[in-house]
Motif scaffolding. Structure first.
Motif, short mmCIF file in Angstrom:
data_model
loop_
_atom_site.label_atom_id
_atom_site.label_comp_id
_atom_site.label_asym_id
_atom_site.label_seq_id
_atom_site.Cartn_x
_atom_site.Cartn_y
_atom_site.Cartn_z
N UNK A 30 15.81 -1.86 -0.87
CA UNK A 30 14.84 -2.91 -1.20
C UNK A 30 13.42 -2.39 -1.41
N UNK A 31 13.08 -1.27 -0.75
CA UNK A 31 11.70 -0.77 -0.81
C UNK A 31 11.62 0.64 -1.39
N UNK A 32 12.66 1.06 -2.09
CA UNK A 32 12.69 2.39 -2.68
C UNK A 32 11.85 2.48 -3.94
N UNK A 33 11.54 3.71 -4.37
CA UNK A 33 10.76 3.91 -5.60
C UNK A 33 11.40 3.17 -6.78
N UNK A 34 10.54 2.48 -7.52
CA UNK A 34 11.00 1.71 -8.67
C UNK A 34 11.27 0.25 -8.37
N UNK A 35 11.37 -0.11 -7.09
CA UNK A 35 11.63 -1.51 -6.73
C UNK A 35 10.44 -2.37 -7.14
N UNK A 36 10.73 -3.49 -7.76
CA UNK A 36 9.69 -4.44 -8.15
C UNK A 36 9.77 -5.62 -7.18
N UNK A 37 8.66 -5.88 -6.49
CA UNK A 37 8.65 -6.89 -5.44
C UNK A 37 7.69 -8.03 -5.77
N UNK A 38 8.14 -9.23 -5.52
CA UNK A 38 7.26 -10.39 -5.63
C UNK A 38 6.42 -10.42 -4.36
N UNK A 39 5.36 -11.20 -4.36
CA UNK A 39 4.46 -11.22 -3.21
C UNK A 39 4.08 -12.63 -2.81
N UNK A 40 3.67 -12.75 -1.57
CA UNK A 40 3.07 -13.99 -1.07
C UNK A 40 1.79 -13.57 -0.37
N UNK A 41 0.64 -13.83 -0.95
CA UNK A 41 0.37 -14.71 -2.07
C UNK A 41 0.80 -14.09 -3.41
N UNK A 42 1.21 -14.96 -4.32
CA UNK A 42 1.72 -14.50 -5.61
C UNK A 42 0.68 -13.74 -6.41
N UNK A 43 -0.60 -14.04 -6.18
CA UNK A 43 -1.67 -13.38 -6.93
C UNK A 43 -1.75 -11.88 -6.65
N UNK A 44 -1.15 -11.40 -5.57
CA UNK A 44 -1.20 -9.97 -5.24
C UNK A 44 -0.15 -9.16 -6.01
N UNK A 45 0.78 -9.80 -6.63
CA UNK A 45 1.87 -9.06 -7.26
C UNK A 45 2.17 -9.54 -8.65
N UNK A 46 3.31 -9.15 -9.16
CA UNK A 46 4.34 -8.32 -8.49
C UNK A 46 3.87 -6.88 -8.32
N UNK A 47 4.48 -6.23 -7.34
CA UNK A 47 4.15 -4.83 -7.04
C UNK A 47 5.36 -3.95 -7.28
N UNK A 48 5.13 -2.78 -7.88
CA UNK A 48 6.19 -1.81 -8.11
C UNK A 48 5.99 -0.63 -7.17
N UNK A 49 7.02 -0.32 -6.39
CA UNK A 49 6.93 0.80 -5.45
C UNK A 49 6.92 2.10 -6.25
N UNK A 50 5.88 2.89 -6.05
CA UNK A 50 5.74 4.17 -6.73
C UNK A 50 6.36 5.30 -5.89
#
Length: 193
Positions: A30-50
């Protein structure tokens, strides 16, 4: 289906790394490199794990586009959410995703209805199941095999074997300590005066 998989903590260093409070049993997935994560608050994301690493027992992640401490600190407190196929099951048959448990009927060993499982509370050392009884009151049940011996997803129920007083406080057994030595002697002395 969305699953909460982590919460961003403090910034670590000056290159954009953040500590992450892991809320999944499958952090590599779930948190490996390349994973794209939604966020709460939504304004912070989505974030991609580098990239990610474990340092002093904590998971540190770096997200694409977050290059310095200020950017990392701005993410503090953000909840990380993974998009998951609702049919997906954990590899271990003794593990469950929250969405599989919420809505289950909760019954005692003899089949007596207790209520509905409405929430899974994740604490550092143990998970608790919130059971809402028909009268609307809630009971927190430790999610351990001794108390929750059976989770039957096929029949949509969880069987519990709670200790006395957990579900019905009136049935609790009260432990009484030993009386202090001499306490009765004082009462007897007062009575004889």
């Amino acid at each position: 289906m969305q699953l909460v998989v982590g919460r961003i903590g403090r910034a670590h260093g000056i290159r954009g790394d953040v500590s992450v409070e892991v809320r999944t049993d499958e952090p590599e997935l779930r948190l490996g490199p390349g994973a794209v994560l939604l966020t709460d608050p939504a304004s912070a994301g989505p974030l991609t794990v580098e990239s990610g690493k474990v340092h002093s027992g904590r998971l540190l992640l770096r997200f694409a586009g977050v290059k310095d401490r200020n950017g990392a600190e701005a993410l503090r407190g953000t909840i990380l959410i993974a998009e998951v196929d609702p049919e997906e099951r954990p590899d271990d048959p003794e593990e469950y995703y929250d969405h599989q448990l919420i809505g289950l009927d909760v019954v005692l060993l003899d089949g007596t209805p207790v209520g509905e499982l409405t929430e899974v509370v994740h604490l550092p050392y143990q998970d608790l199941l919130t059971v809402t009884k028909p009268d609307g009151t809630e009971v927190l049940v430790p999610f351990v095999t001794r108390i929750v011996p059976t989770v039957d997803l096929e029949n949509q129920r969880a069987v519990i074997d709670p200790p006395a007083g957990l579900i019905d406080p009136e049935s609790a057994e009260v432990a009484r300590g030993e009386a202090e030595p001499g306490a009765d002697d004082e009462d007897d002395a007062e009575d004889s005066q």
